[in-house]
Each structure stands twice: as structure tokens, then as C-alpha cells.
Motif scaffolding. Structure first.
Motif, PDB file in Angstrom:
ATOM      1  N   VAL A 235      44.547  -5.391  31.398  1.00 21.45           N
ATOM      2  CA  VAL A 235      44.843  -4.553  32.559  1.00 21.45           C
ATOM      3  C   VAL A 235      46.281  -4.064  32.436  1.00 21.45           C
ATOM      4  CG1 VAL A 235      45.000  -4.451  35.074  1.00 21.45           C
ATOM      5  CG2 VAL A 235      43.251  -5.882  33.984  1.00 21.45           C
ATOM      6  N   MET A 236      46.466  -2.748  32.551  1.00 16.30           N
ATOM      7  CA  MET A 236      47.798  -2.156  32.471  1.00 16.30           C
ATOM      8  C   MET A 236      48.172  -1.537  33.820  1.00 16.30           C
ATOM      9  SD  MET A 236      49.174   1.060  30.123  1.00 16.30           S
ATOM     10  CE  MET A 236      48.915   0.223  28.549  1.00 16.30           C
ATOM     11  N   LEU A 237      49.367  -1.834  34.300  1.00 15.11           N
ATOM     12  CA  LEU A 237      49.942  -1.138  35.444  1.00 15.11           C
ATOM     13  C   LEU A 237      51.010  -0.175  34.949  1.00 15.11           C
ATOM     14  CD1 LEU A 237      50.366  -3.856  38.225  1.00 15.11           C
ATOM     15  CD2 LEU A 237      48.411  -2.373  37.739  1.00 15.11           C
ATOM     16  N   LEU A 238      51.142   0.961  35.637  1.00 18.70           N
ATOM     17  CA  LEU A 238      52.060   2.019  35.238  1.00 18.70           C
ATOM     18  C   LEU A 238      52.775   2.598  36.451  1.00 18.70           C
ATOM     19  CD1 LEU A 238      49.470   3.835  32.995  1.00 18.70           C
ATOM     20  CD2 LEU A 238      51.600   2.875  32.089  1.00 18.70           C
ATOM     21  N   ASN A 239      54.051   2.973  36.265  1.00 18.93           N
ATOM     22  CA  ASN A 239      54.743   3.844  37.207  1.00 18.93           C
ATOM     23  C   ASN A 239      54.392   5.292  36.881  1.00 18.93           C
ATOM     24  OD1 ASN A 239      56.852   1.793  38.360  1.00 18.93           O
ATOM     25  ND2 ASN A 239      57.091   1.642  36.143  1.00 18.93           N
ATOM     26  N   ARG A 240      54.553   6.168  37.877  1.00 20.12           N
ATOM     27  CA  ARG A 240      54.458   7.601  37.614  1.00 20.12           C
ATOM     28  C   ARG A 240      55.673   8.302  38.220  1.00 20.12           C
ATOM     29  NH1 ARG A 240      50.003  12.051  39.752  1.00 20.12           N
ATOM     30  NH2 ARG A 240      50.948  13.857  38.696  1.00 20.12           N
ATOM     31  N   ALA A 241      56.538   8.837  37.351  1.00 19.97           N
ATOM     32  CA  ALA A 241      57.724   9.574  37.782  1.00 19.97           C
ATOM     33  C   ALA A 241      57.382  11.045  37.950  1.00 19.97           C
ATOM     34  CB  ALA A 241      58.839   9.425  36.756  1.00 19.97           C
ATOM     35  N   ILE A 242      57.969  11.679  38.987  1.00 25.43           N
ATOM     36  CA  ILE A 242      57.644  13.089  39.241  1.00 25.43           C
ATOM     37  C   ILE A 242      58.891  13.975  39.365  1.00 25.43           C
ATOM     38  CG2 ILE A 242      55.357  12.761  40.208  1.00 25.43           C
ATOM     39  CD1 ILE A 242      56.667  12.880  43.011  1.00 25.43           C
ATOM     40  N   ASP A 243      60.028  13.510  38.854  1.00 20.92           N
ATOM     41  CA  ASP A 243      61.183  14.396  38.744  1.00 20.92           C
ATOM     42  C   ASP A 243      62.194  13.774  37.795  1.00 20.92           C
ATOM     43  OD1 ASP A 243      62.680  12.490  40.150  1.00 20.92           O
ATOM     44  OD2 ASP A 243      62.733  13.632  42.014  1.00 20.92           O
ATOM     45  N   LYS A 244      63.296  14.472  37.568  1.00 20.76           N
ATOM     46  CA  LYS A 244      64.311  14.028  36.607  1.00 20.76           C
ATOM     47  C   LYS A 244      64.988  12.732  37.027  1.00 20.76           C
ATOM     48  CE  LYS A 244      68.030  16.825  38.678  1.00 20.76           C
ATOM     49  NZ  LYS A 244      68.818  15.658  39.130  1.00 20.76           N
TER      50      LYS A 244
ATOM     51  N   GLU B 103      55.920   8.364  42.243  1.00 27.86           N
ATOM     52  CA  GLU B 103      54.795   8.997  42.923  1.00 27.86           C
ATOM     53  C   GLU B 103      53.752   7.967  43.340  1.00 27.86           C
ATOM     54  OE1 GLU B 103      50.741  10.719  43.147  1.00 27.86           O
ATOM     55  OE2 GLU B 103      51.525   9.337  41.634  1.00 27.86           O
ATOM     56  N   GLY B 104      53.629   6.891  42.544  1.00 24.67           N
ATOM     57  CA  GLY B 104      52.647   5.865  42.842  1.00 24.67           C
ATOM     58  C   GLY B 104      52.474   4.917  41.673  1.00 24.67           C
ATOM     59  N   ILE B 105      51.673   3.888  41.884  1.00 21.37           N
ATOM     60  CA  ILE B 105      51.392   2.885  40.861  1.00 21.37           C
ATOM     61  C   ILE B 105      49.938   3.043  40.425  1.00 21.37           C
ATOM     62  CG2 ILE B 105      51.142   0.410  40.442  1.00 21.37           C
ATOM     63  CD1 ILE B 105      53.547   0.062  42.387  1.00 21.37           C
ATOM     64  N   TYR B 106      49.710   3.009  39.115  1.00 18.28           N
ATOM     65  CA  TYR B 106      48.396   3.285  38.521  1.00 18.28           C
ATOM     66  C   TYR B 106      47.910   2.092  37.701  1.00 18.28           C
ATOM     67  CZ  TYR B 106      48.807   8.216  39.833  1.00 18.28           C
ATOM     68  OH  TYR B 106      48.906   9.386  40.540  1.00 18.28           O
TER      69      TYR B 106
ATOM     70  N   LYS C  89      45.178   5.644  40.586  1.00 16.97           N
ATOM     71  CA  LYS C  89      46.226   5.197  41.512  1.00 16.97           C
ATOM     72  C   LYS C  89      45.725   4.051  42.385  1.00 16.97           C
ATOM     73  CE  LYS C  89      48.680   8.353  43.619  1.00 16.97           C
ATOM     74  NZ  LYS C  89      49.117   9.365  44.611  1.00 16.97           N
ATOM     75  N   ILE C  90      46.554   3.014  42.519  1.00 11.36           N
ATOM     76  CA  ILE C  90      46.215   1.907  43.414  1.00 11.36           C
ATOM     77  C   ILE C  90      47.196   1.783  44.576  1.00 11.36           C
ATOM     78  CG2 ILE C  90      45.065   0.615  41.571  1.00 11.36           C
ATOM     79  CD1 ILE C  90      47.533  -1.284  41.584  1.00 11.36           C
ATOM     80  N   LEU C  91      48.334   2.474  44.501  1.00 13.29           N
ATOM     81  CA  LEU C  91      49.319   2.365  45.568  1.00 13.29           C
ATOM     82  C   LEU C  91      50.144   3.641  45.624  1.00 13.29           C
ATOM     83  CD1 LEU C  91      49.932   0.067  47.569  1.00 13.29           C
ATOM     84  CD2 LEU C  91      51.734  -0.701  46.032  1.00 13.29           C
ATOM     85  N   ASP C  92      50.235   4.233  46.813  1.00 11.13           N
ATOM     86  CA  ASP C  92      51.032   5.435  47.022  1.00 11.13           C
ATOM     87  C   ASP C  92      52.498   5.094  47.218  1.00 11.13           C
ATOM     88  OD1 ASP C  92      49.506   7.846  46.976  1.00 11.13           O
ATOM     89  OD2 ASP C  92      48.478   7.175  48.779  1.00 11.13           O
TER      90      ASP C  92
END
Length: 373
Positions: free
Chosen positions: A277-286, A291-294, A312-315
Motif C-alpha cells: 500500500v502506497m500513500l502519496l501527497n499531491r502538490a498543486i503549486d510551486k 491538494e490531498g492524500i492518495y 484520494k482518501i483525504l481532502d
């Protein structure tokens, strides 16, 4: 915690999201890797607050020695705490390396060997890499070992670095002009390879995202020059200076002000799912706004194309409502069953979801077709 009832309601919707139900906000997600046919699902449940003992600025690895759990938090120096489990960790103490280095060394992954040796891997940020912009850096990944459960570390040198010509000092990125970093390490079930899931920040967007490298288990005491990176379907590129084909490529270039990218992978083996199982951040600017956790799943770390499309699991809004959560980075699952010696690398059906060093959520895993509570 007045937000808990809403979090519980959100958790029910997350079960369907992880199963693959399409929702409108997913239309802007980065292009996924090929996915396994049927993914597990997850549910988040509100729980009492648990905090790591020291400041958190990366993944926080843990290991057992006898009946004692050891945990490392880095920001950037590694601090070590220990206790009878994740709910009973004592005061953190600063650890030390036996040599000096240019830049901090964040311990992001550990492995306790059968002979008692503790192996660790660190994220290093040297300065300067861009003389005209001294705040920028380009991370690299090094290896270390310890014979005292991480109180002191012997540095084994750098093992993963970006190509020398991949820096982009004109970047709009707030932190990085290139590099390899923000990673985790997992040993496969056959004890053949350690797999590195790394963030890559090449000047060319085709080599940006979350990528994979590996090093033979037999080379753990002398790893420099031994890792190979996954590139164009093969483990063909050297760890130091080699190219990558990301398993999760960026949607928008890290060097642009509107960057859109997954980063900061945290991976564990889930014994209930029999999958990684992999969790990831998602960045949406410089500035790396969260943006959320996936979440993504794979049965074999040696199959880079086997990871399911991130869901996505968390906003962001559900993260920042929690006090002291900071920017909401560094999600990781931590197992809670001390009898089974669970850690950040091993968890079962019910575990804890930590974000930025604290947890107000249980995370419950469901096999495909298994009925959610």
C-alpha cells in the motif's frame, strides 16, 4: 474535536472512492500508471489524538528490537524515541552521525536485520547548488548503518542522485532545482531487493514524479554504486546519475508555478490485503500546496507498472482543520499491533493514519468484495 462527525461521514464516501467510483474532482488527477484490475478499499474513522515525540519533516520510520519499538523523526536531524508501541513512545533524543556532511540528513527509512544491524537511508539537501539562488537545493539519497538501534550512524555514502545536467536553476519551484529525494524503502518478501520509491525533480518533466530504484539485499553493507533505476521497462540505469521512467509522472512540470505532482511516497506491506500500500501527497503549486492524500496498491514491488491508479482518501480541507497539522504533508500508515511487531512497513486490517507526525484517524482496509462495516 468538532470536526470528527464530518470526518466519519467523509470516511464512508472514501470507501467508494478507493473502489474506483468516478467523482467530478478526479478529472484533474495526474495520469495514472497501469492498474491492477480490482483494488482494495479503505475507510477512515475518527480516533483519539496520537503525536510523534519530535518534529516531523519527512517519513518517520520505525523498527522493533525485542519488545521495544524505536521511531525516528527528522527535521532535519534524526531524533529517536522508543517505547512499548506507537501509543507509548517516550521522549525523543537527538542521534548523531560519525561524520560531517554538506546539509541535513533526514532518516526516512530503516530496516532491522536479523543480526541486529540497523540499516537506514537518508534524504540530504546540499547547499549551494545554484549560486545565484542559495535557497534552492537538489536532494540526494544516502545509506547508513547502526549497531546501537540508531543512536549513532555510520554513513555509507550516497546511493541515489539525479543526473549532473538535470539541474534547472531558473525554476519557479520554491525548494528544489532538481534531485532525487522524499522517499521510502521496502524489502521484498524474498529478501532479494530493497526497493526505493523516490521523488524525482529533473529539469525535464518526462523524468519528474514518483520513480523506483532497487539495490540487492546482499549489497546492504556496501551499497554505493549498486542501485539500479527503473527506466523504459528495465532496471537499466545507475543509481548515481541515472535516468528514470516515473511510475506516477507529473501532470504539470515541477518547475512551473502551477506544478501538479504526486510526491513523498510511504509504502507498507498490508497483511490483511496481501498487498503493498502506497500513500502519496499531491502538490498543486510551486509552494507544494497540499491538494490531498492518495492511495495506491500493488502485489509486487518488482513490478513498477503494477500500482493501481491513485485514489484520494483525504481532502486538504479535512487535513488543515486538525490543529498543528501544518501543510498536511508526510502521510503514512503505522501498524498498531505490537504482538505482530507492526511498524510503518507492516500493518494489518486496522492501523493508524499519521499526517505530519500526528494521527486523529484509524484507517481500515477492505479486500476487494469485502463488505465495509
Amino acid at each position: 474535536m468538532s470536526g470528527f462527525p464530518r470526518l466519519i461521514g467523509t470516511a464512508f464516501s472514501l470507501v467508494f472512492l478507493a473502489c474506483g467510483t468516478r467523482v467530478e474532482r478526479q478529472q484533474s488527477e495526474p495520469a495514472p500508471a497501469p492498474s491492477i484490475q480490482e483494488s482494495p478499499s479503505v475507510r477512515l474513522r475518527a480516533a483519539s489524538l496520537v503525536k510523534f515525540p519530535a518534529k516531523v519533516d519527512c517519513n518517520s520510520p520505525a523498527h522493533w528490537d525485542g519488545d521495544r519499538l524505536y521511531l525516528f523523526n527528522s527535521a532535519p536531524e534524526p531524533w529517536r524515541s522508543s517505547g512499548k508501541g506507537v501509543f507509548g513512545l517516550g521522549q525523543a533524543v537527538l542521534t548523531r552521525y560519525q561524520n560531517k556532511a554538506n546539509g541535513g540528513r533526514w532518516i526516512e527509512a530503516t530496516y532491522k536485520d536479523d543480526d541486529g544491524t540497523l540499516y537506514g537511508w537518508y534524504h540530504n539537501e546540499p547547499h549551494p547548488v545554484c549560486p545565484a539562488r542559495e535557497a534552492l537545493t537538489a536532494p540526494r539519497i544516502g545509506a547508513a548503518l547502526s549497531h546501537d538501534n540508531g543512536a549513532t550512524w555510520q554513513d555509507l555514502g550516497f546511493v541515489l542522485e539525479a543526473p549532473a545536467d538535470s539541474l534547472f536553476c531558473e525554476t519557479e519551484n520554491h525548494y528544489f532545482a532538481g534531485g532525487n529525494g522524499d522517499f521510502c524503502v521496502n524489502l521484498d518478501s524474498r529478501k532479494e531487493y530493497f526497493y526505493f520509491f523516490i521523488g524525482t525533480y529533473h529539469r525535464d518533466s518526462s523524468e519528474q514524479g514518483v520513480a523506483v530504484a532497487r539495490v540487492p539485499y546482499t549489497e546492504r553493507q556496501n551499497p554505493a554504486g549498486k542501485p539500479r533505476k527503473w527506466y523504459r521497462g528495465q532496471w537499466s540505469e545507475p543509481g548515481a546519475g541515472g535516468h528514470v521512467t516515473p511510475i506516477f509522472p507529473v501532470k504539470t512540470d515541477w518547475n512551473h508555478k502551477d506544478a501538479d505532482a504526486f510526491w513523498g511516497a510511504s509504502v507498507h506491506w498490508n497483511s490483511h490485503l496481501n498487498q503493498y500500500v502506497m500513500l502519496l501527497n499531491r502538490a498543486i503549486d510551486k509552494d507544494w500546496k497540499q491538494e490531498g492524500i492518495y492511495i495506491s496498491f500493488n502485489s509486487d514491488p518488482g513490478d513498477p507498472g503494477g500500482w493501481s491508479a491513485p485514489r484520494k482518501i483525504l481532502d486538504r480541507e479535512e487535513i488543515v482543520r486538525v490543529p498543528d497539522m501544518g501543510p498536511g504533508w508526510y502521510p503514512q500508515v503505522v501498524g498498531i499491533d505490537a504482538a505482530r511487531r507492526e511498524t510503518d512497513k507492516l500493518a494489518g486490517r486496522i492501523a493508524r493514519l499519521f499526517v505530519h507526525g500526528q494521527s486523529v484517524w484509524e484507517i481500515v482496509f477492505f479486500r476487494p468484495g469485502e463488505r465495509a462495516e
